[in-house]
Design a protein around this motif. Structure first.
Motif, PDB file in Angstrom:
ATOM      1  N   PHE A   1       0.855  -1.177   0.000  1.00 42.36           N
ATOM      2  CA  PHE A   1       0.000   0.000   0.000  1.00 42.36           C
ATOM      3  C   PHE A   1       0.893   1.229   0.000  1.00 42.36           C
ATOM      4  O   PHE A   1       1.809   1.333   0.809  1.00 42.36           O
ATOM      5  N   GLU A   2       0.638   2.157  -0.924  1.00 40.26           N
ATOM      6  CA  GLU A   2       1.419   3.391  -1.030  1.00 40.26           C
ATOM      7  C   GLU A   2       0.503   4.595  -0.820  1.00 40.26           C
ATOM      8  O   GLU A   2      -0.623   4.617  -1.322  1.00 40.26           O
ATOM      9  N   TYR A   3       0.993   5.577  -0.085  1.00 36.90           N
ATOM     10  CA  TYR A   3       0.244   6.818   0.133  1.00 36.90           C
ATOM     11  C   TYR A   3       1.230   7.971   0.125  1.00 36.90           C
ATOM     12  O   TYR A   3       2.222   7.954   0.859  1.00 36.90           O
TER      13      TYR A   3
ATOM     14  N   GLN B   1       1.217  12.371  -0.049  1.00 35.08           N
ATOM     15  CA  GLN B   1       0.451  13.620  -0.093  1.00 35.08           C
ATOM     16  C   GLN B   1       1.430  14.783  -0.065  1.00 35.08           C
ATOM     17  O   GLN B   1       2.297  14.861   0.804  1.00 35.08           O
TER      18      GLN B   1
ATOM     19  N   LYS C   1      -2.474  14.152  -4.077  1.00 36.67           N
ATOM     20  CA  LYS C   1      -2.211  12.980  -3.266  1.00 36.67           C
ATOM     21  C   LYS C   1      -2.390  11.738  -4.121  1.00 36.67           C
ATOM     22  O   LYS C   1      -3.081  11.752  -5.128  1.00 36.67           O
TER      23      LYS C   1
ATOM     24  N   ARG D   1      -2.766   7.358  -3.834  1.00 34.53           N
ATOM     25  CA  ARG D   1      -2.919   6.116  -3.087  1.00 34.53           C
ATOM     26  C   ARG D   1      -2.846   4.974  -4.081  1.00 34.53           C
ATOM     27  O   ARG D   1      -3.438   5.048  -5.147  1.00 34.53           O
TER      28      ARG D   1
END
Length: 52
Positions: free
Chosen positions: A17-19, A21, A40, A42
């Motif tokens: 999982f990549e996030y 911002q 941002k 995701r």
């Protein structure tokens, strides 16, 4: 954040999982219009790996 799990000696599954911002910024287009950018990202990745 990610993980990998061996299924057999040669096969494994993986997930990530990549996030991301970035800071918000007002953007003026010069013709009387403007907007507020709030970039941002995701992402969800799933995979199957084979080791030789």
């Amino acid at each position: 954040m990610g993980a990998e799990h061996n299924l057999t000696e040669h096969w494994s599954i993986t997930g990530e999982f990549e996030y991301v911002q970035f800071s918000a910024e007002n953007v003026d287009f010069g013709n009387g219009t403007s907007t507020r950018s709030t970039p941002k990202y995701r992402g969800l990745k799933l995979g199957l790996n084979y080791r030789f």
